[in-house]
Design a protein around this motif. Sequence first.
Motif, PDB file in Angstrom:
ATOM      1  N   LYS A   1       0.844  -1.240   0.065  1.00  0.00           N
ATOM      2  CA  LYS A   1       0.019  -0.140   0.058  1.00  0.00           C
ATOM      3  C   LYS A   1       0.901   1.263   0.039  1.00  0.00           C
ATOM      4  CE  LYS A   1      -3.975   2.178   0.346  1.00  0.00           C
ATOM      5  NZ  LYS A   1      -4.953   1.959  -0.963  1.00  0.00           N
TER       6      LYS A   1
ATOM      7  N   GLY B   1      -5.735  -1.118   2.912  1.00  0.00           N
ATOM      8  CA  GLY B   1      -5.229  -0.197   3.362  1.00  0.00           C
ATOM      9  C   GLY B   1      -5.882   1.282   2.876  1.00  0.00           C
TER      10      GLY B   1
ATOM     11  N   TYR C   1      -4.282  -0.266   7.831  1.00  0.00           N
ATOM     12  CA  TYR C   1      -4.096  -1.339   7.134  1.00  0.00           C
ATOM     13  C   TYR C   1      -4.615  -2.509   7.736  1.00  0.00           C
ATOM     14  CZ  TYR C   1      -1.551  -4.386   3.743  1.00  0.00           C
ATOM     15  OH  TYR C   1      -1.371  -5.364   2.561  1.00  0.00           O
TER      16      TYR C   1
END
Length: 673
Positions: free
Chosen positions: A101, A158, A169
């Motif tokens: 992410k 996330g 997340y």
Amino acid sequence: MLSLQLQRLVVLLLSLFSLSIAQYDPIKDFCRRHGHQSAVVDNRLYIDGGLVNWKPFTSSSPNYTNPFLTFSDLTTETKDMPTLYANLSKNATVPNVMGGKLWEDSVNKRLYLYGGETYQAPPTNFLLYAYDILKDKWDSFGPPTGTAAIIPTSFGAGVSIPSRGEAYYYGGFHNNGSVPGWAGPPQASNRLIKYDMDSNAWSNVTGPDQVRRAEGEMVFLPIGDAGMLVYFGGSQDLYGNGTLTPEPLDTIFLYDLANARWYAQKATGRIPESRRRFCGGATWAQDQSSYNIYIYGGSGFPPSTAGFDDIYVLTIPSFQWIRGPYPLGSNVTGPFPKNMMSCNVVNNAQMLVIGGSNSNATGYECDVDTVGGQHNMNLGEENPENAIWARYQPKLTTYAVPTFIMSAVGGRNTGGARVLTPSGGFNAPDLSVLMTRKAIISTRTPTRDVSQATSSGASPSGGGEPAPALSPGAIAGIAVGGAVVLIALLVGCCCFIRYRQKHYKGPRHPSQGVPPNGWGPSGPLTPASPAITQISYAHTGPTQPQSPVMLPSVPVYPPAELGGHDNEQYRTARASPASVAAKLETSTWGTHASSPQTLSPPTPGSGPYPNRSPSYTERDPRTMQPGAPYWSSPPPQMQQPQFQPTQEPQGANSWLSVSRDGQQTWNRPASSH
């Protein structure tokens, strides 16, 4: 000590390696990508990591880990999509991962890289790296601090909230691609990780329950007192051993930021088929009377793993799932199922869908390589064609609620929704109050000087053409990192050869060499088999008639898009194709009960791009339905690995055919296999 000859060989290989890295231009040589991370800051959409295929793309082309950080300028368009640039730095110390992410911090002008897993390489101990947008460099913020145990995962969900200086997340996999020294099968997480950007502090928050989850989607909505996180879909790891079952999309989890409390709400309407590794994004009516979460695609579960090429919308606070305008048939999915793409909403009005793995691909064509794998979804269908798949409009900054959502919630395109509660009521009394409140969004003060920041996404070089692909520092950093890997491999090979020469007692027959430990015949382009541990998917019984079950042949080469734990089964298949092929199952048409459609090439000027250049029309693969996604060439048709169900589905040999006039016919094959 290495011999003089070996030293010369190392120098030669390092030179060749540096040249091979430098020869790829992330824009001109791009073919396909998936498993990457993306984020938007100040009219730039940044794309990092994942796996790519470079041109020319053939049956022997391997996956490549993507070492480049690129961006799309959201203020301009080229060939109907945002203009691409690839002149951003990324040195070899920053990990290249998939399934991670990028947390955007639009206040301090940074991108934080969290989680993910490596491909065909061991992971390293986690350090939080951040890309400094203003200085075009990466900084390390070190390992997580505090008493909370933070162990990053891959393919979790996330989201970043720059106005609060917070990032979250949830779930994801612990495996030997995400955790150093991990042994045994993958295991999903049941934790919600919180990161405070201003204090560099971490928290390990409890999830909505004790169930381990991964591969779902999470978005932020400015609803309630301080906003809410909304999570849904993906997989459940009920036994903590990587055996996954679907997370039904009729249950929506909400995390109230103001009170740090989870809620679960039942959704109604046209519930999407269970799916994983899809992507989505959120927008809302101008008066915030309805919040609409758009999702696209995703991979399926056994016995139908081909996946989906469709759009759904979850509208809140009525918690209704609405079938989107693509594809036109209400009981079919489109012909190009994709997963592991990224979705980013731009100015609340459009959502760019980047890349994706084509799970039913058998060809080797590229994914709109002329525009870098970008597909644009016009969330309000605000274009002359009233199409949801349409050209990107840099000046479109407002969202109009489309007709297909208004028909479910009432009101007008600016808001005024009249259906404000779920049909069965709220599962928790608190939600009936929280859903009526608009979050108070405070102004966050930067913790560093950001006066040089601009709102333009123009190229740093100021020119109208994309800047050079890589800076000298980036090339040098990649080359140095590659050199370290090559030296380690060479030393290991030398030690192995010496060991074999010392201990091998039998006769040597040059014509009877041992096959390489990879897929397919030996050769310089044969990809090595990854070492990610396998995930299995448990089939809990069909919820609807299934498409016909067929046994695919085991390909000589692996699907070029597969990454991570999906590859292990193909390594096994190569060793024993007959036994593995007998266990594989697939369907001809995803999980939808329908028959395949025959698509013919388009006529010039058809589809949602009537005014596009002739080259676009000539390369369009099919007659475009209104709102159909655009491909620059026939989509790839390569098979994705299938996963053995834990029990035989009932009625697996029956399926439902839907004709063009809507007539439904039950079919059963003459014999079962």
